[in-house]
Design a protein around this motif. Structure first.
Motif, PDB file in Angstrom:
ATOM      1  N   UNK A 158      36.297  39.741  35.385  1.00 37.37           N
ATOM      2  CA  UNK A 158      37.134  40.934  35.219  1.00 37.37           C
ATOM      3  C   UNK A 158      38.575  40.693  35.670  1.00 37.37           C
ATOM      4  N   UNK A 159      38.845  39.481  36.099  1.00 40.76           N
ATOM      5  CA  UNK A 159      40.168  39.165  36.633  1.00 40.76           C
ATOM      6  C   UNK A 159      41.300  39.503  35.657  1.00 40.76           C
ATOM      7  N   UNK A 160      41.183  39.091  34.369  1.00 40.12           N
ATOM      8  CA  UNK A 160      42.259  39.447  33.442  1.00 40.12           C
ATOM      9  C   UNK A 160      42.427  40.963  33.319  1.00 40.12           C
ATOM     10  N   UNK A 161      41.284  41.674  33.341  1.00 41.96           N
ATOM     11  CA  UNK A 161      41.314  43.132  33.258  1.00 41.96           C
ATOM     12  C   UNK A 161      42.021  43.718  34.485  1.00 41.96           C
ATOM     13  N   UNK A 162      41.727  43.118  35.635  1.00 47.45           N
ATOM     14  CA  UNK A 162      42.338  43.574  36.883  1.00 47.45           C
ATOM     15  C   UNK A 162      43.846  43.388  36.804  1.00 47.45           C
TER      16      UNK A 162
END
Ligand code: ATP
Ligand code: MG
Length: 303
Positions: free
Chosen positions: A44-48
């Motif tokens: 989810x890092x890119x989403x974060x």
């Protein structure tokens, strides 16, 4: 961003920051896992990152209203062990806001002038003006952390010896609580952040600082020395949070082993506090509206 999008984002932000807010004396440090990322995974890092970008946009809008309204001031205090990411959080979360509305101050080892005064003196002078967001990178809380862990620092403070008793830490907590209540009653809204990194992750980050030439400048041998006192620091942090977390000036204990997560939580908490203030652009009076209309007519009629 329209009103509806803004409202939806604020709601999400509040929910995200909520689990990390401490407002009373029941807090236990071991309940917070430095590696916690809630239901998010590293996928989810890119989403974060996207969420932070939108969050920053929202923050900039709220800050603009804070500045225009010119009633409240917001004070954000950051405390952490070395390499927990204070500097990075401050840089990222505040990157979208107007520099004129933001005042950052880093508190280092006290100077001899500082030591000639009571410990609050140097901090009082840096309390943000109305309409501004002030950031303390370290703060008067060091007086209950580094000074408590290294008691010889207390001796350098030149306090009359009869005032230095066993009760000094409790007295400091009391004074800090009173000081923060005073500020709150004057329209300075305080939020405090402890970026909670694990000892293991700190070691990893120190090694990176040693191995990567562009990070060498961040490394100080003294930082590795302080690791010997890790447990004393954790005890001091826990006691400090228990004794100074209040409804008006809560602590956020933010997991700090994953930088992307730390940043999302801090951004969310800051959005929450600005939203609490119910900020609005100042309403213009009828006479001012007439003045604006006359000026417009004048401009349109001229060349
Ligand atoms: P960086 O993350 O870049 O290392 P820093 O905030 O650690 O930034 P430094 O100059 O390395 O900045 O450290 C500041 C030092 O000042 C810390 O070791 C801190 O404990 C110390 N310090 C801050 N306030 C006080 C205080 N009131 N009394 C004694 N020491 C203090
Ligand atoms: Mg340092």
């Amino acid at each position: 961003m329209n009103r509806k999008e803004m409202k939806a984002l604020i709601k999400k932000a509040r929910k995200l920051a909520e689990p990390f807010r401490v407002t009373d004396d029941k807090f236990r440090l071991k309940d917070i896992d430095p590696a916690d990322t809630l239901e998010f995974t590293s996928e989810d890092k890119p989403l974060a990152k996207e969420a932070i970008a939108t969050g920053i946009e929202l923050l900039a809008e709220l800050q603009d209203m804070l500045y225009a309204q010119d009633n409240w001031a917001v004070l954000l205090i950051f405390q952490a062990m070395d390499a927990a990411g204070k500097d990075g959080v401050i840089k990222h979360v505040m990157s979208g806001v107007n520099p004129q509305g933001c005042q950052v101050y880093s508190f280092k080892t006290p100077t001899s002038e500082d030591l000639d005064h009571d410990y609050m003196w140097r901090c009082v002078r840096r309390i943000p003006e109305r309409g501004r967001i002030g950031i303390f990178n370290r703060s008067y809380y060091e007086e209950t952390l580094v000074v408590r862990v290294h008691k010889e620092l207390l001796e350098k403070q030149k306090i009359p010896p009869e005032l230095v008793t066993k009760g000094i830490w409790e007295e400091r907590f009391q004074d800090i609580r009173t000081f923060e209540r005073y500020l709150s009653r004057n329209g300075v809204c305080i939020r405090k952040f402890f970026l909670h990194v694990s000892k293991k992750e700190q070691k990893k980050r120190f090694l990176e600082r040693i191995e990567e030439p562009e990070k060498n400048w961040k490394f100080s041998a003294n930082d590795t020395w302080e690791r010997k006192y890790w447990d004393d620091y954790m005890e001091a942090y826990e006691d400090m949070i228990r004794n100074t977390a209040t409804k008006t000036a809560p602590w956020y204990v933010v997991p700090a082993d994953n930088k992307w997560f730390t940043r999302v939580v801090v951004a969310a908490a800051v959005i929450g506090v600005l939203d609490n203030l119910d900020l609005k652009y100042p309403k213009v009076s009828d006479s001012k509206l007439k003045e604006l209309a006359a000026a417009k007519n004048g401009l349109l009629a001229g060349k």
